[in-house]
Structure formats: C-alpha cells, structure tokens
Enzyme design. Structure first.
Site, PDB file in Angstrom:
ATOM      1  N   LYS A 110      -0.881  -2.113   8.785  1.00 42.23           N
ATOM      2  CA  LYS A 110      -0.451  -2.982   7.770  1.00 42.23           C
ATOM      3  C   LYS A 110       1.162  -3.373   7.797  1.00 42.23           C
ATOM      4  O   LYS A 110       1.928  -2.478   7.754  1.00 42.23           O
ATOM      5  CB  LYS A 110      -0.874  -2.709   6.440  1.00 42.23           C
ATOM      6  CG  LYS A 110      -0.765  -3.953   5.330  1.00 42.23           C
ATOM      7  CD  LYS A 110      -1.400  -3.549   4.214  1.00 42.23           C
ATOM      8  CE  LYS A 110      -0.640  -2.917   3.007  1.00 42.23           C
ATOM      9  NZ  LYS A 110       0.775  -3.302   2.633  1.00 42.23           N
ATOM     10  N   GLU A 112       4.094  -6.548   6.276  1.00 46.32           N
ATOM     11  CA  GLU A 112       4.588  -7.320   5.163  1.00 46.32           C
ATOM     12  C   GLU A 112       5.314  -8.486   5.844  1.00 46.32           C
ATOM     13  O   GLU A 112       6.170  -8.252   6.638  1.00 46.32           O
ATOM     14  CB  GLU A 112       5.482  -6.702   4.080  1.00 46.32           C
ATOM     15  CG  GLU A 112       4.578  -5.507   3.366  1.00 46.32           C
ATOM     16  CD  GLU A 112       5.272  -4.852   2.165  1.00 46.32           C
ATOM     17  OE1 GLU A 112       6.280  -5.338   1.875  1.00 46.32           O
ATOM     18  OE2 GLU A 112       4.805  -4.006   1.574  1.00 46.32           O
ATOM     19  N   GLU A 179      -1.021  -9.996  -2.708  1.00 45.50           N
ATOM     20  CA  GLU A 179      -0.835  -9.352  -3.943  1.00 45.50           C
ATOM     21  C   GLU A 179      -0.125  -9.999  -4.852  1.00 45.50           C
ATOM     22  O   GLU A 179       0.952 -10.791  -4.557  1.00 45.50           O
ATOM     23  CB  GLU A 179       0.212  -8.278  -3.527  1.00 45.50           C
ATOM     24  CG  GLU A 179       0.559  -7.373  -4.781  1.00 45.50           C
ATOM     25  CD  GLU A 179       1.548  -5.920  -4.566  1.00 45.50           C
ATOM     26  OE1 GLU A 179       1.974  -5.492  -5.489  1.00 45.50           O
ATOM     27  OE2 GLU A 179       1.576  -5.547  -3.198  1.00 45.50           O
TER      28      GLU A 179
END
EC number: 2.1.2.11
Length: 266
Positions: A110, A112, A179
């Site tokens: 993962k 960002e 998010e």
C-alpha cells in the site's frame, strides 16, 4: 484463503468485505478465527504501537518486522502492508522496499498519493507486486493538509480525487483505499473503477471497510474518529471478548449494518 481474485469476485457480486489493521501474531490468529477477509499492517503502528503522534517516524524495518509477525500467524487473510513515509520517493528504493515487505509475507503493497504514483504503480505491477493506492486523507501527508481533515469536498477537489483514482487504476493498481472523503464521492469512485475499493470514513458504498484495530476495540488514544464504532462494548458482542468484537465487525460489514450514516461525511 482470500486473494485479489476473491476481492474482485466480491466486487462483482456486491459482497462486502472486511479489513482490519494488525501488528502481531496473537491478534492475527484471532482475526483468522473471525474470518476477517484482509489484514493491513499499517504504518498506524507508529501511533498505536510505538507511541508516536503520527505515522512519519515508522521505518521499512519496522514494517517488515510486524508484517512477518502477522503473515506467519494468519494464512487465510489477504495481507496488505504499508510502505512508510519517504520510503518510495525514487523508483529503485520503492522496488527494493516493496521486495523486502513481499519477502516477509505481504501480498499487496500500500502506498499513499494520486496520479503522481502512476509510473511506480506500473513498474511494481510489471515486477509482480500488486499495489493498493491510498487516496483522500493520506496520513503521511498530514503536514501538507494541515491536520487530519476530510478531503475531496467541493467540485474541484472531488473531481481531482476521482481523476486520481482512475489514473492509478489505469496504471495497474489492484486496490484502492479511500479515507475521510464524502460518502457520495466514495460511491462515485467505487462505481467508476473496476478494482475493489476499501473505505474508512468513506460511507457504506465502498466494496470493503477497514478500521484500525485499536479504534474498533475502544482503545483509541484521544478523540475517537467519527467513523469508528466500538465493537468490543457493543451489546451484540455477547461474549464481551476481542474475538467476539472481530466476529461482530465481520458480520456487521457483510450484512450492511456498518457503517451507518453517523459514521460518514457529507
């Protein structure tokens, strides 16, 4: 065992799936028993395990240590692991650090960011490393955002996030995390891309849900985020146990009773 193919089938069939953060062997075993679909070894460990006030001090070695602990102890969940702050600035270091996490048991890496990640996503995909791209509120950029704030509000910001999502998926991203974005925007992104989308503070229309384990057990330090529900003290957790909380979370996401309207942003 849950695989990316499993999650893609879930999306196609409209079946919701679960994700929780985890950092050690004991909780990994409990999550396996509760049939949690995916586990994220998140750089959130900097705050909930190491006691920092952000995720920024976490290192690749920290992530590798905790990823190995979890992967050894749960053979059923799909394992996602964060590349921490400043560990994927250049392509060579991103590939080397991804390899380190994959070698200790991660199935998906993962990262960002937005469309600026496209080249990296493509290179990792070509090297056999699936990526999950985290959009919206990205904690590694907390100093850029000026704090933990809802992202994607307004037409321009919403369109930018949608465009970023499409771009990284076209580049080869296997999963997305959204998010703290408005629920309607999260729904639009989920419908616009072919890959599974995991939400946290992003409403009920994403394909999956993720929470920080400590938060959903009522162990949050300081203010509890709006999108969190305490499954440990929930009256439906008749065992009043951590295992029961995990099982109730799994059940609630699958049946669509979590998240509720009060857990989302507009």
């Amino acid at each position: 065992m849950t695989t990316l193919s499993t999650l893609n089938k879930f999306k196609k069939d409209g079946t919701k799936f679960t994700c929780l953060t985890c950092y050690d062997a004991m909780f990994a075993r409990m999550m396996e028993k509760a049939q949690i679909d995916t586990i994220l070894i998140g750089d959130s460990l900097g705050m909930v395990v190491q006691g920092h006030d952000s995720t920024l001090p976490v290192t690749v070695d920290d992530m590798a240590y905790h990823t190995a602990n979890v992967a050894r102890s749960n053979k059923q969940a799909l394992i996602l692991a964060d590349l921490p702050f400043m560990s994927y600035v250049t392509l060579p270091e991103a590939i080397a650090n991804s390899r380190k996490l994959m070698q200790v048991g991660a199935h998906v890496i993962k990262i960002e960011g937005g469309s600026e990640l496209c080249e990296l996503v493509t290179m990792l995909a070509q090297a056999g490393t699936p990526t999950c791209v985290h959009l919206g509120l990205t904690p590694q950029s907390v100093n850029v955002f000026g704090g933990y704030k809802v992202q994607g509000r307004g037409d321009e910001a919403g369109q930018k996030l949608l465009d970023d999502a499409k771009a990284v998926v076209n580049a080869g991203a296997a999963l997305l995390v959204l998010e703290c974005v408005p629920a309607e925007l999260a729904k639009a992104v989920t419908e616009a891309v072919a890959v599974p989308v995991i939400g946290i503070g992003a409403g009920a229309d994403t394909d999956g849900q993720v929470l920080v384990m400590h938060d959903m057990l009522g162990m949050a330090h300081g203010r509890t985020p709006r999108f969190v529900h305490d499954f440990l003290t929930d009256e439906r957790n008749t065992e009043h146990s951590i295992e029961g909380a995990f099982a109730l979370y799994q059940q609630s996401v699958k049946e669509g009773s979590f998240p509720k309207e009060q857990h989302q942003f507009s």
